[in-house]
Enzyme design. Structure first.
Site, mmCIF file in Angstrom:
data_model
loop_
_atom_site.group_PDB
_atom_site.id
_atom_site.type_symbol
_atom_site.label_atom_id
_atom_site.label_comp_id
_atom_site.label_asym_id
_atom_site.label_seq_id
_atom_site.Cartn_x
_atom_site.Cartn_y
_atom_site.Cartn_z
ATOM 1 N N ASP A 1 -91.465 -28.669 30.095
ATOM 2 C CA ASP A 1 -90.946 -27.465 29.445
ATOM 3 C C ASP A 1 -91.876 -26.271 29.629
ATOM 4 O OD1 ASP A 1 -88.757 -28.861 28.399
ATOM 5 O OD2 ASP A 1 -89.902 -29.509 26.650
ATOM 6 N N LYS A 2 -91.311 -25.096 29.488
ATOM 7 C CA LYS A 2 -92.062 -23.847 29.612
ATOM 8 C C LYS A 2 -93.310 -23.851 28.718
ATOM 9 C CE LYS A 2 -91.597 -18.998 28.280
ATOM 10 N NZ LYS A 2 -90.758 -18.044 27.522
#
Length: 303
Positions: free
Chosen positions: A140-141
């Site tokens: 994820d970011k």
């Protein structure tokens, strides 16, 4: 050519906004980009153009016309990246928090892919297409840490097979709310889309099998520093499994409290270790990374 997709709304999806519903169906697209497509009148519900705020109903037939990707917009960018290891087959990158792994429609710049295109030129696998060259798996970011990049198609297939077999070593460290009593916990609970919120994942009966092995690293007042070893690799697996044992991750506004005293934006989660059989040498190699500065600062405050 534009791509046309059709969807039929199910009973449990009724009541979602049109843009939210389409975001859950088209996981790679940002909601803002879907809103733009709706605004451009490229979405119809039962043959009629509706606005983003339209609430979908069971048996609604939704047709979306997705503009052909502007591939030329995925350009190499001279963005500094922390390369832990590199040879002609594989590159191991230590991704910082707050960096998106690959471009998606409406978000073509500043991603890890833009950076590796600049660094590797044409030496990347093409299996996942122009938008995700070399990307075998993703984080994820807001998750920092180690990622494998495949530099050719043979390497990509070889690494993807190990991911499928769950034979790759993947260890993460995180800080969660509450004091975890047990030294070790194995969570074996299936994960799928949350039926009440299609943008979230959840433990659901008909989900895919997901297994996480948790271990306490250190306990503090109201918080615990944990290690997690993934046996499977489902979307948001660590975050959902940690929530399922009532210890959501610090900073995780999707699955945990909205506010925290450390003002952390994004989950405190770091992909610390990765190990796999090398595509050419066929030998096991393993890489470890330091905890990032933001993570260490929180630990110092907790001490």
């Amino acid at each position: 050519m534009d791509e046309i997709k059709e969807f039929l709304v199910l009973d449990e999806e009724e009541g979602d906004r049109l843009d939210v519903y389409l975001s859950s169906q088209l996981g790679d697209m940002s909601r803002s980009y879907i809103q733009k497509i709706i605004k451009d009148k490229k979405v119809s519900v039962n043959g009629k153009v509706e606005k983003a705020k339209y609430l979908v109903k069971e048996d609604d037939k939704i047709i979306i016309q997705i503009p052909a990707p502007k591939l030329l917009e995925v350009l190499p960018q001279d963005i500094p990246i922390d390369i832990v290891y590199e040879d002609s087959d594989v590159m191991i990158v230590n991704k910082p928090q707050n960096m998106v792994v690959h471009p998606a429609p409406g978000n073509y710049e500043g991603t890890l892919v833009n950076a590796i295109l600049y660094h590797c030129k044409d030496n990347l696998s093409s299996i996942n297409g122009v938008i995700r060259p070399g990307i075998v798996h993703r984080i994820d970011k807001d998750t920092s840490g180690l990622l494998m990049i495949a530099k050719n198609n043979n390497a990509h297939n070889f690494l993807a097979e190990q991911l499928k077999d769950h034979s790759i070593t993947r260890e993460y460290e995180f800080i969660c709310h509450g004091v975890v009593k047990e030294d070790k916990i194995t969570v074996d609970k299936p994960i799928g889309r949350n039926p009440k919120d299609r943008l979230k994942m959840a433990v659901v009966k008909d989900g895919k099998r997901a297994v996480t092995h948790f271990e306490v690293v250190a306990r503090y007042e109201n918080f615990t520093h944990m290690r997690a070893r993934l046996e499977t690799g489902r979307t948001h697996q660590i975050r959902v499994h940690a929530l399922s044992i009532n210890h959501p991750l610090l900073g995780d506004t999707v699955y945990g409290p909205k506010n925290n005293k450390f003002k952390v934006e994004g989950q405190t989660l770091h992909a610390k270790k990765i190990g796999f059989i090398h595509p050419t040498t066929k030998e096991y190699i393993e890489f470890d990374s330091e905890l990032p500065k933001y993570f260490k600062n929180i630990i110092n405050k907790l001490k």
